[in-house]
Design an enzyme around this catalytic site. Structure first.
Site, mmCIF file in Angstrom:
data_model
loop_
_atom_site.group_PDB
_atom_site.id
_atom_site.type_symbol
_atom_site.label_atom_id
_atom_site.label_comp_id
_atom_site.label_asym_id
_atom_site.label_seq_id
_atom_site.Cartn_x
_atom_site.Cartn_y
_atom_site.Cartn_z
ATOM 1 N N HIS A 49 -2.600 101.648 -63.380
ATOM 2 C CA HIS A 49 -2.545 103.508 -64.167
ATOM 3 C C HIS A 49 -3.547 104.092 -65.349
ATOM 4 O O HIS A 49 -4.379 102.778 -65.775
ATOM 5 C CB HIS A 49 -1.539 103.895 -65.225
ATOM 6 C CG HIS A 49 0.261 104.047 -64.086
ATOM 7 N ND1 HIS A 49 0.461 104.921 -63.392
ATOM 8 C CD2 HIS A 49 0.849 103.401 -64.545
ATOM 9 C CE1 HIS A 49 1.090 104.461 -62.815
ATOM 10 N NE2 HIS A 49 1.547 103.915 -63.260
ATOM 11 N N GLU A 369 8.189 100.558 -71.162
ATOM 12 C CA GLU A 369 8.097 100.980 -69.799
ATOM 13 C C GLU A 369 7.191 101.435 -69.228
ATOM 14 O O GLU A 369 6.321 101.139 -69.788
ATOM 15 C CB GLU A 369 9.692 102.414 -69.947
ATOM 16 C CG GLU A 369 9.114 103.262 -71.079
ATOM 17 C CD GLU A 369 10.056 104.513 -70.899
ATOM 18 O OE1 GLU A 369 10.654 105.114 -70.006
ATOM 19 O OE2 GLU A 369 9.944 105.010 -72.163
ATOM 20 N N SER A 370 7.208 102.888 -67.720
ATOM 21 C CA SER A 370 5.896 102.485 -66.950
ATOM 22 C C SER A 370 4.354 103.045 -68.674
ATOM 23 O O SER A 370 5.327 104.169 -69.357
ATOM 24 C CB SER A 370 5.403 103.466 -66.768
ATOM 25 O OG SER A 370 4.571 103.453 -65.450
ATOM 26 N N CYS A 470 10.605 89.741 -41.116
ATOM 27 C CA CYS A 470 12.034 88.596 -40.761
ATOM 28 C C CYS A 470 12.891 88.320 -41.958
ATOM 29 O O CYS A 470 13.818 88.458 -42.044
ATOM 30 C CB CYS A 470 11.999 87.739 -40.148
ATOM 31 S SG CYS A 470 11.545 85.955 -40.760
HETATM 32 C C1 LIG Z 1 10.483 101.513 -61.531
HETATM 33 C C2 LIG Z 1 9.064 100.849 -62.159
HETATM 34 C C3 LIG Z 1 7.671 101.294 -61.575
HETATM 35 C C4 LIG Z 1 6.782 100.935 -62.542
HETATM 36 N N1 LIG Z 1 5.556 101.196 -62.445
HETATM 37 C C5 LIG Z 1 4.688 100.616 -62.919
HETATM 38 C C6 LIG Z 1 3.324 100.605 -62.573
HETATM 39 O O1 LIG Z 1 3.643 101.543 -61.460
HETATM 40 N N2 LIG Z 1 2.540 100.759 -63.494
HETATM 41 C C7 LIG Z 1 3.121 99.816 -64.970
HETATM 42 O O2 LIG Z 1 1.605 99.476 -65.293
HETATM 43 N N3 LIG Z 1 3.896 99.936 -65.051
HETATM 44 C C8 LIG Z 1 4.878 100.021 -64.168
HETATM 45 N N4 LIG Z 1 6.195 100.069 -65.073
HETATM 46 C C9 LIG Z 1 6.682 99.326 -66.365
HETATM 47 C C10 LIG Z 1 6.463 97.679 -66.001
HETATM 48 O O3 LIG Z 1 7.338 96.911 -64.792
HETATM 49 C C11 LIG Z 1 7.167 97.090 -66.919
HETATM 50 O O4 LIG Z 1 6.682 97.535 -68.713
HETATM 51 C C12 LIG Z 1 6.525 95.607 -67.845
HETATM 52 O O5 LIG Z 1 7.020 95.212 -66.592
HETATM 53 C C13 LIG Z 1 7.125 95.124 -68.464
HETATM 54 O O6 LIG Z 1 7.062 93.772 -68.543
HETATM 55 P P1 LIG Z 1 7.844 92.971 -69.938
HETATM 56 O O7 LIG Z 1 7.546 91.299 -69.473
HETATM 57 O O8 LIG Z 1 8.259 93.948 -71.614
HETATM 58 O O9 LIG Z 1 9.433 93.207 -69.305
HETATM 59 P P2 LIG Z 1 10.293 92.267 -68.746
HETATM 60 O O10 LIG Z 1 9.196 91.903 -67.476
HETATM 61 O O11 LIG Z 1 11.548 92.859 -68.002
HETATM 62 O O12 LIG Z 1 10.283 90.779 -69.115
HETATM 63 C C14 LIG Z 1 11.430 90.316 -69.622
HETATM 64 C C15 LIG Z 1 12.110 89.355 -69.741
HETATM 65 O O13 LIG Z 1 13.105 89.061 -70.946
HETATM 66 C C16 LIG Z 1 13.679 88.293 -70.103
HETATM 67 N N5 LIG Z 1 14.854 88.272 -71.497
HETATM 68 C C17 LIG Z 1 16.000 89.027 -71.868
HETATM 69 N N6 LIG Z 1 16.923 88.795 -72.543
HETATM 70 C C18 LIG Z 1 16.722 87.913 -72.782
HETATM 71 C C19 LIG Z 1 16.833 85.959 -74.264
HETATM 72 N N7 LIG Z 1 17.597 87.056 -74.478
HETATM 73 N N8 LIG Z 1 16.204 85.612 -73.498
HETATM 74 C C20 LIG Z 1 15.460 84.619 -73.362
HETATM 75 N N9 LIG Z 1 14.950 85.884 -72.102
HETATM 76 C C21 LIG Z 1 15.417 87.363 -71.734
HETATM 77 C C22 LIG Z 1 14.262 88.749 -69.023
HETATM 78 O O14 LIG Z 1 15.115 87.590 -68.334
HETATM 79 C C23 LIG Z 1 12.366 89.366 -68.444
HETATM 80 O O15 LIG Z 1 12.200 87.914 -67.426
HETATM 81 C C24 LIG Z 1 7.104 100.658 -63.800
HETATM 82 C C25 LIG Z 1 8.721 99.586 -64.204
HETATM 83 C C26 LIG Z 1 9.299 100.315 -63.488
HETATM 84 C C27 LIG Z 1 11.009 99.521 -63.624
#
Ligand SMILES: Cc1cc2nc3c(=O)[nH]c(=O)nc-3n(C[C@H](O)[C@H](O)[C@H](O)COP(=O)(O)OP(=O)(O)OC[C@H]3O[C@@H](n4cnc5c(N)ncnc54)[C@H](O)[C@@H]3O)c2cc1C
Length: 510
Positions: A49, A369-370, A470
């Protein structure tokens, strides 16, 4: 003893690991799933973004704009597909124009460059398929598209290439603060009790001895307890639970479901920009965007839920996407859907990213989140500085390698390059996935590279094999054969996505 343990191998944990791996530190990444990038990082819109959406002065706004500026260089270093395609927030009438002007003003305050409000005619010149009723648009040329799960795989892989360790199937289930460090036990271990005979046996693997054999990839050790001086909670939707393990009950996270439809690559020219509808009281609306791989993505819905594991798609959600998408872009070939999926946003209780330190050496990175995908590189820098502020010593490694060799995409190569690849390794001459033209050479590379693909979905996310029309119907048995050969495991041990998803039950014939 690790210097830093990162809980969660999503794009945020991965980017932080990569940032820290540039320094002389012993780092581990703990991930509860069988692969990296399996949470929100796996299922989102894939948009970098521009940064006009978040409230000025918020962490979201600051880290979004910084991350957007960093993304092109980082994706280049990591060999991850990225394209600056620009975005349009389209409006229909005066009320939408007012909202667009507000977004524009906010974007300027947030420091977004090249932002412009344009009229309907110019918007249609940029994007001829837009609905006839579009009267104005916010044009953000700095918006881009990126492959989110490839970014997480590459970030973790690059961190590993620079010495970080990845422990998969490790769900942090118990955290104890000791004198100057934290002890983190895996969930299975905390149920059975750390220090049990089974645990002691597993602990041996941490000392470099042979693993117990529980791993789906026998050569990867599986310790069930780690100790680290600093811990970062990047557990996505479970970050509130992990914070509680460390005695911090201030964070609440609930899942906000977002359903999507993915269209065949045949429809890849329907739009070239990312098209958003003007946000309204009902939310940001349904977007339509090309993906870096040439598909068209339509969605997401936005529905608050309670179940953190509910990734099912619904008839209602998909009907909403179909109806809304048609209002914005003419002639979307919605009969060319090849798959649908749901992502879960980690909606926090503050409205902003929650990056704080409830106790010395423990940092929460929650409610991401996003635009968390966009912000991830900037979050990595921000958290690195927080850790340094708490006493983590940062001495730059002289041999740090910021670049990662990507799994070479055969389909994008010229004829000369293809011939050269086949000359060097005949496995590049054997196409395994016909829909996406993925060769055996690429699949073997994905299994051998950091972090290794260990199951069929891992291969899919790294090479696109099974992502075509597929959806793996043709190539899956060949992929299983290659996995079995490369990993030295039997057919019955091959899984779709980690333990419990074995695809072959037993032999029916000798
Ligand atoms: C529908 C949707 C659309 C989005 N679109 C965008 C976009 O277009 N652009 C943008 O910038 N952002 C977007 N986002 C936001 C973005 O996807 C997230 O902010 C980002 O992926 C978060 O990354 P993360 O590593 O914090 O979380 P996650 O990817 O959820 O990673 C967290 C990890 O922690 C692991 N975990 C959890 N609990 C434990 C535990 N107890 N022990 C060990 N491991 C654990 C999980 O398995 C997971 O792999 C979107 C999100 C969604 C859901």
């Amino acid at each position: 003893m690790y210097d830093v343990a990162i809980i969660g191998a999503g794009v945020v944990g991965g980017m932080l690991a990569r940032t820290l791996a540039a320094y002389d530190l012993k780092i581990c990444i703990l991930e509860k799933e069988s692969d990296v990038g399996m949470g929100a990082t796996r299922a989102n819109s894939g948009i970098a973004h521009a940064g006009y959406d978040a409230e000025e002065g918020s962490l979201k706004a600051k880290l979004n704009v910084q991350g957007s500026r960093m993304m092109e260089q980082i994706t280049k270093e990591l060999g991850v597909p990225y394209r600056r395609n620009g975005s349009l927030v389209i409006g229909f009438g005066d009320e939408d124009r007012e909202s667009i002007e507000k977004l524009y003003a906010r974007g300027l305050k947030n420091g977004v460059e090249e932002l412009r409000v344009i009229d309907g005619e110019e918007a249609r010149r940029l994007e001829p398929g837009l609905a006839d009723g579009v009267t104005c648009a916010l044009y953000a040329p700095t918006a881009a598209i990126v492959c989110p799960y490839e970014l997480a795989v590459a970030a973790v892989g690059n961190a590993m290439d620079n010495g970080a360790e990845l422990l998969l199937d490790f769900e942090a289930g118990h955290i104890e603060k000791k004198e100057g460090y934290y002890e983190i036990c895996a969930a299975a271990c905390s149920q059975g009790g750390c220090g049990s005979p089974a645990e002691a046996e597993r602990e041996d693997s941490l000392q470099g001895k042979e693993p117990s054999g529980a791993s789906a990839f026998p050569q990867m050790p599986q310790p069930r307890k780690v100790c680290a001086r600093y811990v970062v909670n990047a557990a996505g939707i479970y970050a509130d639970e992990v914070a509680k393990l460390a005695g911090d009950g201030s964070i609440q996270i609930h899942p906000r479901r977002g359903e999507y439809l993915l269209l065949d690559r045949e429809c890849g020219d329907v739009v070239s920009h990312t098209i958003f509808r003007t946000p309204s009281k009902k939310g940001k609306g349904i977007l339509i965007t090309p993906t870096v791989d040439g598909n068209i993505l339509v969605g997401p819905t936005s529905v608050d839920g309670e179940d953190k594991e509910d990734k099912a798609t619904t008839q209602q959600g998909l009907a909403e996407i179909t109806a809304r998408a048609r209002e914005n872009v003419k002639d979307i070939p919605l009969r060319k859907v090849i798959t649908s999926f749901t992502g879960l946003r980690a909606a926090g209780n503050t409205g902003d990213f929650i990056i704080n330190s409830p106790s010395q050496g423990f940092v929460n990175v929650a409610g991401i989140e996003s635009p968390g995908l966009t912000a991830a590189p900037a979050i990595g820098e921000y958290v690195k500085d927080m850790l340094a502020g708490q006493g983590l010593e940062l001495r730059r490694k002289p041999d740090y390698q910021p670049c990662r060799r990507p799994v070479y995409a055969f389909r994008n190569a010229s004829v000369e390059e293809k011939n050269e690849m086949i000359r060097r390794d005949r496995a590049y001459g054997r196409v395994v996935c016909r829909c996406e033209t993925v060769t055996e050479g690429e699949i073997v590379a994905a299994i051998r590279q950091n972090p290794p693909a260990r199951d069929l979905d891992g291969i899919k996310r790294r090479t696109r094999a099974q992502m075509g029309r597929c959806q793996g119907g043709f190539c899956m048995p060949y992929l299983a054969e290659i996995l079995s050969r490369e990993m030295g495991i039997s057919y019955e041990e091959i899984t779709k996505s980690g333990r419990g998803s074995e695809i072959n039950v037993c032999k029916t014939k000798e």
